[in-house]
Write a protein that holds these residues in place. Structure first.
Motif, PDB file in Angstrom:
ATOM      1  N   UNK A  94      42.740  35.796  32.867  1.00  8.03           N
ATOM      2  CA  UNK A  94      42.502  36.164  34.264  1.00  8.03           C
ATOM      3  C   UNK A  94      43.808  36.429  35.002  1.00  8.03           C
ATOM      4  N   UNK A  95      44.791  35.558  34.817  1.00 13.26           N
ATOM      5  CA  UNK A  95      46.082  35.739  35.490  1.00 13.26           C
ATOM      6  C   UNK A  95      46.751  37.023  35.007  1.00 13.26           C
ATOM      7  N   UNK A  96      46.696  37.278  33.707  1.00  9.06           N
ATOM      8  CA  UNK A  96      47.297  38.506  33.172  1.00  9.06           C
ATOM      9  C   UNK A  96      46.673  39.747  33.779  1.00  9.06           C
ATOM     10  N   UNK A  97      45.382  39.659  34.116  1.00  8.54           N
ATOM     11  CA  UNK A  97      44.660  40.814  34.636  1.00  8.54           C
ATOM     12  C   UNK A  97      44.781  40.971  36.145  1.00  8.54           C
ATOM     13  N   UNK A  98      45.168  39.912  36.855  1.00  7.32           N
ATOM     14  CA  UNK A  98      45.076  39.964  38.323  1.00  7.32           C
ATOM     15  C   UNK A  98      46.387  39.749  39.071  1.00  7.32           C
ATOM     16  N   UNK A  99      47.325  39.011  38.507  1.00 15.92           N
ATOM     17  CA  UNK A  99      48.503  38.599  39.283  1.00 15.92           C
ATOM     18  C   UNK A  99      49.539  39.705  39.455  1.00 15.92           C
ATOM     19  N   UNK A 100      49.432  40.786  38.722  1.00 11.08           N
ATOM     20  CA  UNK A 100      50.425  41.846  38.821  1.00 11.08           C
ATOM     21  C   UNK A 100      49.960  43.054  39.596  1.00 11.08           C
ATOM     22  N   UNK A 101      48.925  42.914  40.414  1.00 11.02           N
ATOM     23  CA  UNK A 101      48.356  44.059  41.125  1.00 11.02           C
ATOM     24  C   UNK A 101      49.217  44.524  42.298  1.00 11.02           C
ATOM     25  N   UNK A 102      50.126  43.676  42.750  1.00 14.56           N
ATOM     26  CA  UNK A 102      50.977  44.053  43.874  1.00 14.56           C
ATOM     27  C   UNK A 102      50.293  43.955  45.218  1.00 14.56           C
ATOM     28  N   UNK A 103      49.192  43.216  45.288  1.00 13.00           N
ATOM     29  CA  UNK A 103      48.453  43.053  46.526  1.00 13.00           C
ATOM     30  C   UNK A 103      48.085  41.588  46.712  1.00 13.00           C
ATOM     31  N   UNK A 104      47.932  41.175  47.964  1.00 19.12           N
ATOM     32  CA  UNK A 104      47.531  39.804  48.254  1.00 19.12           C
ATOM     33  C   UNK A 104      46.017  39.687  48.452  1.00 19.12           C
ATOM     34  N   UNK A 105      45.283  40.762  48.217  1.00 16.70           N
ATOM     35  CA  UNK A 105      43.821  40.696  48.298  1.00 16.70           C
ATOM     36  C   UNK A 105      43.288  39.771  47.213  1.00 16.70           C
ATOM     37  N   UNK A 106      42.227  39.032  47.537  1.00 15.78           N
ATOM     38  CA  UNK A 106      41.641  38.117  46.571  1.00 15.78           C
ATOM     39  C   UNK A 106      41.043  38.887  45.403  1.00 15.78           C
ATOM     40  N   UNK A 107      41.359  38.507  44.161  1.00 20.92           N
ATOM     41  CA  UNK A 107      40.827  39.232  43.002  1.00 20.92           C
ATOM     42  C   UNK A 107      39.408  38.781  42.662  1.00 20.92           C
ATOM     43  N   UNK A 108      38.859  39.404  41.639  1.00 20.49           N
ATOM     44  CA  UNK A 108      37.532  39.011  41.178  1.00 20.49           C
ATOM     45  C   UNK A 108      37.575  37.593  40.624  1.00 20.49           C
ATOM     46  N   UNK A 109      36.465  36.863  40.654  1.00 15.22           N
ATOM     47  CA  UNK A 109      36.442  35.490  40.147  1.00 15.22           C
ATOM     48  C   UNK A 109      36.715  35.443  38.641  1.00 15.22           C
ATOM     49  N   UNK A 110      37.261  34.323  38.208  1.00 12.90           N
ATOM     50  CA  UNK A 110      37.481  34.138  36.772  1.00 12.90           C
ATOM     51  C   UNK A 110      36.156  33.843  36.074  1.00 12.90           C
ATOM     52  N   UNK A 111      35.929  34.530  34.977  1.00 18.84           N
ATOM     53  CA  UNK A 111      34.729  34.307  34.170  1.00 18.84           C
ATOM     54  C   UNK A 111      35.117  34.319  32.700  1.00 18.84           C
ATOM     55  N   UNK A 112      34.341  33.632  31.897  1.00 15.88           N
ATOM     56  CA  UNK A 112      34.506  33.695  30.446  1.00 15.88           C
ATOM     57  C   UNK A 112      33.516  34.723  29.931  1.00 15.88           C
ATOM     58  N   UNK A 113      34.032  35.846  29.481  1.00 13.82           N
ATOM     59  CA  UNK A 113      33.184  36.965  29.091  1.00 13.82           C
ATOM     60  C   UNK A 113      32.524  36.784  27.734  1.00 13.82           C
ATOM     61  N   UNK A 114      31.574  37.648  27.428  1.00 17.72           N
ATOM     62  CA  UNK A 114      30.840  37.549  26.167  1.00 17.72           C
ATOM     63  C   UNK A 114      31.703  37.823  24.946  1.00 17.72           C
ATOM     64  N   UNK A 115      32.870  38.439  25.149  1.00 18.81           N
ATOM     65  CA  UNK A 115      33.751  38.720  24.006  1.00 18.81           C
ATOM     66  C   UNK A 115      34.503  37.477  23.524  1.00 18.81           C
ATOM     67  N   UNK A 116      34.447  36.409  24.307  1.00 21.98           N
ATOM     68  CA  UNK A 116      35.181  35.194  23.942  1.00 21.98           C
ATOM     69  C   UNK A 116      34.370  34.393  22.927  1.00 21.98           C
ATOM     70  N   UNK A 117      34.974  34.029  21.794  1.00 16.57           N
ATOM     71  CA  UNK A 117      34.238  33.233  20.795  1.00 16.57           C
ATOM     72  C   UNK A 117      33.733  31.921  21.375  1.00 16.57           C
ATOM     73  N   UNK A 118      32.655  31.417  20.806  1.00 20.40           N
ATOM     74  CA  UNK A 118      32.107  30.139  21.253  1.00 20.40           C
ATOM     75  C   UNK A 118      33.080  29.008  20.938  1.00 20.40           C
ATOM     76  N   UNK A 119      32.867  27.903  21.637  1.00 20.56           N
ATOM     77  CA  UNK A 119      33.809  26.787  21.526  1.00 20.56           C
ATOM     78  C   UNK A 119      33.883  26.203  20.118  1.00 20.56           C
ATOM     79  N   UNK A 120      32.796  26.289  19.365  1.00 19.00           N
ATOM     80  CA  UNK A 120      32.786  25.723  18.016  1.00 19.00           C
ATOM     81  C   UNK A 120      33.098  26.752  16.944  1.00 19.00           C
ATOM     82  N   UNK A 121      33.461  27.959  17.355  1.00 22.85           N
ATOM     83  CA  UNK A 121      33.793  29.038  16.421  1.00 22.85           C
ATOM     84  C   UNK A 121      35.293  29.009  16.156  1.00 22.85           C
TER      85      UNK A 121
END
Length: 267
Positions: free
Chosen positions: A68-95
């Protein structure tokens, strides 16, 4: 009341490190976190300091913050970014492939922060300057605390590096508490004196219910008659981990009203 050496230099929250120091700490603690999680068969281990989480869930949590930080902190704006979410591409915790995904996110965040100008405008949730340097600092401390959590899950913890721990304390006091990110806000009033004996640094925090003020010893407390109501002294790592609720305050040298200490816990 627990005593502390008067350093004469304020020793309050002015202990921030540099971008390079934060990145070095992030790299070191993330490597240790990954080593703990990489032990065979531990992804299902409970993490005692994060009730309800397994090691795999801890890995997903930290990796998703990096993403999330990699995707949002370098935008050059102080506007609030989209909320952090764990997307479906992320492996499950036991994987087991979640470890490779974490490695990828770690590589991305290190490269991203290394190239990120700390003075670039960037949103943050704290009552301070909206600059990207907030995220260099925040990622170092996020990783240090969760490295400790991961090591606890496998039965072997190491303290937070001393200078980093001093800044962990400072971040709680100048960022988390003023932002209202306390675990609870009981209607308690009083003064708390915290001492990191190995750094020769001290902090005074005044509690007024939901209100918090970090006091400057040089200007507001220039004699020894200040009415501290609770105090805790020990090494910087233990003070930092107690503020984060990872250690009980009784591992430190304490005095006064314990309620004042517990209300400093951040979430």
């Amino acid at each position: 009341m627990v005593g502390a050496p008067r350093t004469g230099r304020g020793a309050m929250s002015r202990t921030q490190l540099t971008k390079d120091a934060w990145l070095a700490a992030l790299r070191s603690d993330a490597t240790a976190l990954r080593a703990a999680a990489g032990n065979e068969g531990v992804l299902g281990n409970q993490v005692p300091s994060c009730p309800g989480w397994t090691m795999g869930e801890l890995i997903r949590h930290v990796g998703s913050i990096y993403q999330w930080v990699s995707a949002t902190a370098g935008r050059g704006t102080t506007d609030k970014p989209h909320p952090r979410e764990i997307g479906p591409e992320v492996p499950e915790a036991d994987d087991p492939t979640v470890l490779g995904w974490f490695d990828e996110q770690l590589g991305l965040i290190l490269a991203f922060l290394d190239n990120l100008d700390p003075d670039l405008p960037a949103w943050n949730w704290a009552p301070q300057a909206r600059k990207a340097g907030f995220w260099h600092r925040r990622m170092a401390h996020e990783t240090a605390i969760h490295r400790w959590d991961a090591q606890l899950s496998v039965g072997l913890t190491e303290p937070i590096e001393t200078k980093l721990a001093g800044d962990t304390i400072a971040e709680v006091l100048d960022t988390w508490l003023p932002a209202g990110r306390r675990r609870e806000t009981p209607d308690v009033h009083g003064l708390v004196h915290l001492v990191a004996a190995d750094l020769g640094q001290e902090w005074y925090v005044r509690l007024r219910g939901a209100g918090i003020a970090l006091l400057d010893t040089n200007t507001l407390l220039d004699d020894d008659s200040h009415p501290a109501r609770a105090a805790a002294s020990g090494n910087a790592s233990d003070v930092a981990l107690a503020l984060w609720g990872r250690l009980n305050w009784d591992v430190l040298d304490t005095a006064g009203d314990d309620t004042l200490l517990t209300t400093l816990h951040v979430a």
